[in-house]
Design an enzyme around this catalytic site. Structure first.
Site, PDB file in Angstrom:
ATOM      1  NE  ARG A  22     -31.336  24.232  28.907  1.00  0.00           N
ATOM      2  CZ  ARG A  22     -31.812  23.574  29.946  1.00  0.00           C
ATOM      3  NH1 ARG A  22     -32.438  24.238  30.915  1.00  0.00           N
ATOM      4  NH2 ARG A  22     -31.678  22.275  30.043  1.00  0.00           N
ATOM      5  CG  ASP A  81     -41.848  23.843  37.678  1.00  0.00           C
ATOM      6  OD1 ASP A  81     -41.403  22.703  37.910  1.00  0.00           O
ATOM      7  OD2 ASP A  81     -41.190  24.716  37.076  1.00  0.00           O
TER       8      ASP A  81
END
Length: 280
Positions: free
Chosen positions: A47, A146
């Site tokens: 990632r 979030d």
């Protein structure tokens, strides 16, 4: 280049040492409270390697130095390492519970989805509320938060591949989604009336301040606590419960268990809890 992580002999595009991995773990925990397992080294590499390519950095040590000296990189770092697995009506048993709760508690006014990801969960909540009331104009405020700014933008856009709604009923598809045409063929968008029912906001659950109004009647915080250590879990849970109405419900994920927090919440049903103590 050869990585010192995950077997050591495999060639990697960027040098990534055990020290680099431990630093990433430490930074993520400090910034978000998320505790990465030692087995997540390959995930971290894959990632964050995207960020190294984008920034044209030669190795992870250089990236960590860049992260320390460029404040605007922090959000990219967090976005890259937070997991956003979701779907419409995931863990479907919770939505009849929500509908029944709203029927029994007609004065309910606020629902908080504390890990909205790309929007499927809060829109599933909104669909449930709209179906219960038989209209879009409802007296319920749905707040979705979030930590990841990128997924929040996807949620606000409300555009998804058509395959995402395959599990919905024909009636739900017709009522809550618009099919894309032309360049948008193969996609669907939530109808404006449904989108207006949800307000999205960026929020770090370990931050000192939450811009969330109380009291909250229903909290959906599913499959989020598993990423925190026990101490952080209890601290966040206590804080959430302190904002809840006396007869509110807290909805957890299938992999979460609060048996060690019986002073905070009491189990009502399958991963559904009620608050034990409150301050509002």
């Amino acid at each position: 280049m050869v990585s010192n992580i995950g077997g050591g002999a495999a060639k990697q595009e960027f040098a990534f040492s055990q020290s680099d991995f431990q630093q990433v773990k430490g930074i993520l925990y400090k910034k978000t409270g998320i505790q990465l397992a030692d087995s997540k080294d390959s995930m971290v590499y894959s990632r964050l390697a995207r960020r190294l390519r984008a920034l044209k950095l030669p190795h992870f040590a250089a990236y960590l130095q860049y992260l320390a000296t460029h404040e605007n990189e922090e959000q990219h770092f967090i976005n890259a390492l937070t997991t956003n697995l979701t779907s419409f009506f995931r863990e479907s048993h919770h939505f009849p519970v929500l509908k029944r709760y709203l029927q029994e508690m007609p004065n309910s006014r606020r629902i908080w989805c504390a890990a909205s990801s790309t929007g499927e969960e809060p829109y599933s909540i909104a669909m449930t509320v709209a179906e219960m009331y038989g209209r879009f104009d409802v007296p319920i405020e749905i707040i979705a938060s979030d930590i990841d700014s990128k997924v929040l933008q996807t949620a606000r856009d409300g555009i998804y591949p058509i395959e995402r709604i395959e599990g919905l009923s024909l009636e739900q598809k017709k009522r809550f989604f618009q099919k894309g045409t032309g360049s948008n063929a193969g996609k669907v968008r939530v109808v404006p009336e449904l989108a207006k029912m949800v307000s999205f906001t960026q929020l770090n659950l370990t931050a000192k301040e939450w811009q969330i109004s109380s009291p909250i009647d229903v909290i959906f915080c599913r499959n989020v606590m598993i990423y925190f250590d026990k101490e952080t879990q209890i601290r966040i849970l206590e804080r959430m419960v302190s904002m809840m109405s006396k007869k509110g419900i807290y909805v957890a994920g299938h992999s979460e268990n609060f048996a060690a927090a019986e002073h905070v919440v009491k189990l009502l049903g399958k991963t559904v809890y009620k608050p034990v103590k409150r301050s509002v």
